[in-house]
Design an enzyme around this catalytic site. Sequence first.
Site: not given
Length: 90
Positions: A18, A36
């Site tokens: 990320r 997520n």
Amino acid sequence: MAVYRFIISGKVQGVWYRKFVSENAKKAGFKGYVRNLPDTRVEAVAEIENDERLKEFIEILKKGSPYSEVKDIEIEQIEDIKFNDFEIRY
């Protein structure tokens, strides 16, 4: 301008994925978010101006962090959402 949702599967959680996507998307001027999902996949949503920019964003997603391994990316166009920046959502 269109908004796309990407679902990325593979080794993409707990490997700085990320952070990599967020930093590179910001550098390239994209707006949206990455987060997520509970099932070990990652979701990214981004405003995309044209096909060339779509390819550029997909390349960022494919590359990922040095520790990640992207196996698949699902793509769908979704309802327009406006973003101010590109961020990591928790």
